[in-house]
Design a protein around this motif. Structure first.
Motif, PDB file in Angstrom:
ATOM      1  N   UNK A  60      58.256  26.953  54.480  1.00  0.00           N
ATOM      2  CA  UNK A  60      59.699  27.080  54.225  1.00  0.00           C
ATOM      3  C   UNK A  60      60.061  28.537  53.941  1.00  0.00           C
ATOM      4  N   UNK A  61      59.171  29.232  53.237  1.00  0.00           N
ATOM      5  CA  UNK A  61      59.426  30.644  52.939  1.00  0.00           C
ATOM      6  C   UNK A  61      59.557  31.440  54.237  1.00  0.00           C
TER       7      UNK A  61
ATOM      8  N   UNK B 255      75.209  10.354  53.929  1.00  0.00           N
ATOM      9  CA  UNK B 255      75.661  11.739  53.823  1.00  0.00           C
ATOM     10  C   UNK B 255      75.387  12.513  55.109  1.00  0.00           C
TER      11      UNK B 255
ATOM     12  N   UNK C   8      73.016   2.527  49.585  1.00  0.00           N
ATOM     13  CA  UNK C   8      72.359   3.771  49.993  1.00  0.00           C
ATOM     14  C   UNK C   8      70.863   3.550  50.182  1.00  0.00           C
TER      15      UNK C   8
ATOM     16  N   UNK D 280      62.874  30.541  55.675  1.00  0.00           N
ATOM     17  CA  UNK D 280      63.972  31.147  54.902  1.00  0.00           C
ATOM     18  C   UNK D 280      64.067  32.651  55.145  1.00  0.00           C
TER      19      UNK D 280
ATOM     20  N   UNK E 104      55.634  24.959  50.999  1.00  0.00           N
ATOM     21  CA  UNK E 104      56.693  25.943  50.779  1.00  0.00           C
ATOM     22  C   UNK E 104      56.383  27.314  51.356  1.00  0.00           C
TER      23      UNK E 104
ATOM     24  N   UNK F  51      56.714  19.376  49.290  1.00  0.00           N
ATOM     25  CA  UNK F  51      56.537  20.181  48.077  1.00  0.00           C
ATOM     26  C   UNK F  51      55.343  21.124  48.156  1.00  0.00           C
TER      27      UNK F  51
ATOM     28  N   UNK G 267      67.505  18.409  53.880  1.00  0.00           N
ATOM     29  CA  UNK G 267      67.218  18.604  52.446  1.00  0.00           C
ATOM     30  C   UNK G 267      68.512  18.777  51.667  1.00  0.00           C
ATOM     31  N   UNK G 268      69.410  19.590  52.207  1.00  0.00           N
ATOM     32  CA  UNK G 268      70.644  19.894  51.470  1.00  0.00           C
ATOM     33  C   UNK G 268      71.588  18.713  51.393  1.00  0.00           C
ATOM     34  N   UNK G 269      71.625  17.899  52.451  1.00  0.00           N
ATOM     35  CA  UNK G 269      72.636  16.840  52.454  1.00  0.00           C
ATOM     36  C   UNK G 269      72.076  15.506  51.961  1.00  0.00           C
ATOM     37  N   UNK G 270      70.778  15.266  52.148  1.00  0.00           N
ATOM     38  CA  UNK G 270      70.201  13.987  51.710  1.00  0.00           C
ATOM     39  C   UNK G 270      69.378  14.122  50.432  1.00  0.00           C
ATOM     40  N   UNK G 271      69.207  15.365  49.950  1.00  0.00           N
ATOM     41  CA  UNK G 271      68.573  15.538  48.650  1.00  0.00           C
ATOM     42  C   UNK G 271      67.066  15.351  48.616  1.00  0.00           C
ATOM     43  N   UNK G 272      66.421  15.338  49.763  1.00  0.00           N
ATOM     44  CA  UNK G 272      64.958  15.210  49.802  1.00  0.00           C
ATOM     45  C   UNK G 272      64.404  16.359  50.640  1.00  0.00           C
ATOM     46  N   UNK G 273      63.501  17.143  50.079  1.00  0.00           N
ATOM     47  CA  UNK G 273      62.857  18.212  50.841  1.00  0.00           C
ATOM     48  C   UNK G 273      61.748  17.577  51.675  1.00  0.00           C
TER      49      UNK G 273
ATOM     50  N   UNK H 183      65.986  21.753  56.733  1.00  0.00           N
ATOM     51  CA  UNK H 183      66.832  22.343  55.694  1.00  0.00           C
ATOM     52  C   UNK H 183      68.191  21.636  55.650  1.00  0.00           C
TER      53      UNK H 183
END
Lengths: 457, 457
Positions: free
Chosen positions: A427-428, A91, A7, A431, A424, A421, A378-384, A375
């Motif tokens: 991102x807000x 992933x 990986x 979202x 956001x 990080x 982020x959800x599938x590879x785990x990094x934002x 997004x």
């Protein structure tokens, strides 16, 4: 014999390159020089001395030395967060159900949150070597300012960051990280410089721009004893330091017998893209291999795809040298609704020449589509991911989806420059469904181009 | 033959442990069971079923199986961010001019920013396996809520997080990361649960507490079809999943022939400390080796150093089972000026027993001293640490300074549980010199102890 690809491919620290690669040495046609804005003649070492550190000027002007040794102190600092991992996006591939193989070089595993640290420590080191007390710089989204603060905190150098006011207000925590590392942070435009006061008097409510913050930082460096100015992108010295990204990538890929078909990077001033592609483009320039190279920029600041290839000021205050580059005009400021970085009006001169010669392709993407890709990733590879990096993610996903349609088993490599990080607020907006796009009109750009300095070819 | 120790030891993904280690199997005296608060008899599998997933209850109650295989799907998820690096703090050692050798296991290289993801993905996985649609939980500082949101985003599970209101308001970006991963986030106490409404009616202006958020999350899980409750610390199942930290550490240290003399971890509910020390303590329990173990807790929430070893409720609303642990009383809430996590009133029962038996030592530190250590560490090691982790940093520095005085060449290992990117309000207070300490008085604690449930030994 194929071995299984993990990986994450981590090189041992002994495998980390000991030299930066200077791609200019392999360019038959050398990049156009920086010009003195008054005389329109190439900037000399002496003319650059009041602004930049001596060794960095040497690197900036060196078009012939292919490999430059990384000093021990920088090399040891690198060991704290490098070699950075080359990640196989298993992933993401599965989610997209694509025959493509996707790799990304992840530069966000350090507190500055991006690749910018690679050049920050180098520039700080040479400033310290020269016996200087401090450096000034500008920062927009904040990654470069944070990186420089970290480098200076480690080296014991003073650091004064001019932070684009809009970003300063939207990202109080970015400012606080820099302060934690000992930096002084001033929102730009400020009343502490002539350039700042001029811009404030003309546009009292401006939220600032990168070009304007550069003017303030340069002025402050020139007027402060023992200080010089440093810059996180655009310059050739930065691309040199960032070549470590591509060199590590190449070493890791060679080790596992992987050859990328296409290499994708986001592009603001070009520091990451240039560093990522450098050794691969070098092979191509030497006729040893061929790759596709793709620059991805925001539709709201499309220097490559809609800019002019011309000499322009590096800053809004017009105190910096002229560089020949793809530019939207040094007064161009991306729309206020643009999130994240990649908001510079110009582009590194070497990359600009590659683009002009057809060696590098470019595309631009609207930010809502970029955040959708972010997004998903982020959800599938785990990094934002950082908004900047997400431009490359989006283009890589597009390419992988195309591969699904055509059945091509392409190997895609992209640069994941950093983490989101501190982004956001953006991102807000995404979202909440309140994020919007904005694309400059042809008319706006024409007005901006009309103000380009007249330089004879 | 000594080989040179690199700055960062990264195991290959194939070297990652394939089993979690259940230290209870090696304990001659088994830890005291959870009790039913009504009957004071040990909680049965069936009694726990309305709240927890079946497989997790089995793990919670299993005091005999030493190794539990990590399912493939969890193992593959781990590969995205593990093995985590074991870092040699060369720069810190040099700064302190100590003969000690300092190592830290860094768990912050993932978007959740901490070790919490190790158990979040496991708990989410078993919930999904059981065919559930969602999970509820509480979060204080926000690391656990973020970790669970990430795990659920990856697995396609719904996730409802009750976030301590004070933290919800101070850390809007923490909330936004969770939302980006698809979670619903409710500030606690809320009017959506009976427990929340009761607390609000008694304390309308409360900023909430972890114990109260637990009550709300448990109630919501019980009342929502297809949901269960999950918890990020305190429980033995969590300590089981977190054993991967210590197991990786042990493998990496064995590979380079390193033996720690002292192992230091911060302690709130005990998830990180328990996971880090597990395999080392296991050796000690089996008589194979001896180590010093040190728990570090905030002076404002000193469960080990000033708490009682007694049966107490796991939550403020008193809906959860009773656990025998070091506790400050389930109504205890740390002073409002306390920053960061480690604010739980109790402590994992296994660790509590170790402490009671003298196998584990503990110390408490005021937060201003903790942040001073954090800033020193950030500048020299290049990682901005979480306030929680900084407790361990501070104790490790203290130990290294002692070694300088005595000349001892101790090998110090500590757990760097996470990063402080979402704790910058606290750093701002520290940078501005406005951070204060607060230590509960003996009287306050006595009042709290007086309310402990009466359970016959």
């Amino acid at each position: 014999m194929t071995q299984e690809i993990p990986y994450k491919i981590y090189l041992h620290e002994n495998e980390m390159p000991k030299y930066w690669y200077n791609i200019r040495a392999d360019m038959k046609k050398k990049p156009a020089p920086l010009l003195n804005p008054a005389t329109h003649r190439p900037m000399t070492f002496e003319e650059l001395q009041p602004v930049f550190c001596d060794e960095l000027i040497r690197q900036e002007l060196d078009n012939t030395t292919p490999y430059i040794e990384i000093p021990d102190e920088i090399y040891n600092f690198y060991k704290m967060y490098r070699p950075s991992p080359l990640v196989r996006a298993y992933c993401l591939e599965k989610l997209l159900d694509t025959p493509a193989k996707i790799y990304y070089k992840f530069e966000g595993s350090n507190t500055s949150g991006s690749h910018k640290l690679n050049s920050a420590i180098a520039q700080g080191y040479y400033a310290k070597q020269q016996g200087l007390t401090g450096v000034t710089t500008e920062t927009g989204a904040g990654q470069w300012g944070t990186a420089l603060s970290m480098a200076c905190g480690y080296l014991g150098l003073k650091c004064h960051v001019f932070m684009v006011k809009g970003s300063y207000e939207l990202k109080p925590f970015r400012k606080e990280v820099m302060r934690t590392y000992g930096a002084e942070v001033t929102p730009s435009p400020s009343d502490t410089t002539e350039a700042g006061r001029k811009i404030l008097s003309e546009h009292p409510n401006t939220s600032g721009s990168l070009g304007c913050a550069i003017s303030e930082a340069v002025e402050t460096a020139e007027n402060t004893e023992g200080y010089r100015y440093v810059l996180g992108s655009v310059l050739n010295q930065v691309m040199l330091h960032q070549s470590i990204i591509g060199l590590e990538c190449k070493t890791a890929m060679d080790k596992y017998d992987i050859t990328p078909d296409i290499i994708i990077g986001c592009a603001g001033g070009g520091s990451n893209l240039g560093g990522l592609i450098a050794p691969f483009m070098g092979e191509q320039l030497r006729g040893e291999a061929e790759y596709e190279f793709l620059a991805v920029e925001p539709a709201s600041c499309p220097s490559f795809t809609r800019g002019r290839y011309a000499y322009d000021f590096c800053d809004t205050g017009k105190v910096c040298p002229l560089a020949k580059m793809y530019t939207l005009g040094c007064d161009f400021i991306p729309s206020g609704n643009h999130s994240g970085g990649l908001r510079y009006h110009g582009m590194n001169p070497v990359l600009s020449q590659f683009y002009d010669e057809g060696l590098l392709k470019a595309t631009s993407i609207e930010q809502t589509r970029v955040f959708k890709a972010a997004v998903t990733f982020a959800r599938i590879e785990g990094i934002l991911p950082a908004p900047e990096s997400s431009h490359a993610i989006c283009a890589a996903i597009d390419e992988a989806v195309r591969c699904k349609e055509t059945g091509e088993e392409k190997t895609i490599l992209f640069g994941l420059t950093g983490t989101g990080y501190f982004d956001l607020k953006a991102y807000e907006q995404f979202n909440n469904g309140t994020m919007t796009d904005s694309i400059p009109t042809d008319e706006e750009l024409e007005q901006s181009f009309a103000k380009l300095p007249k330089v004879e070819a």
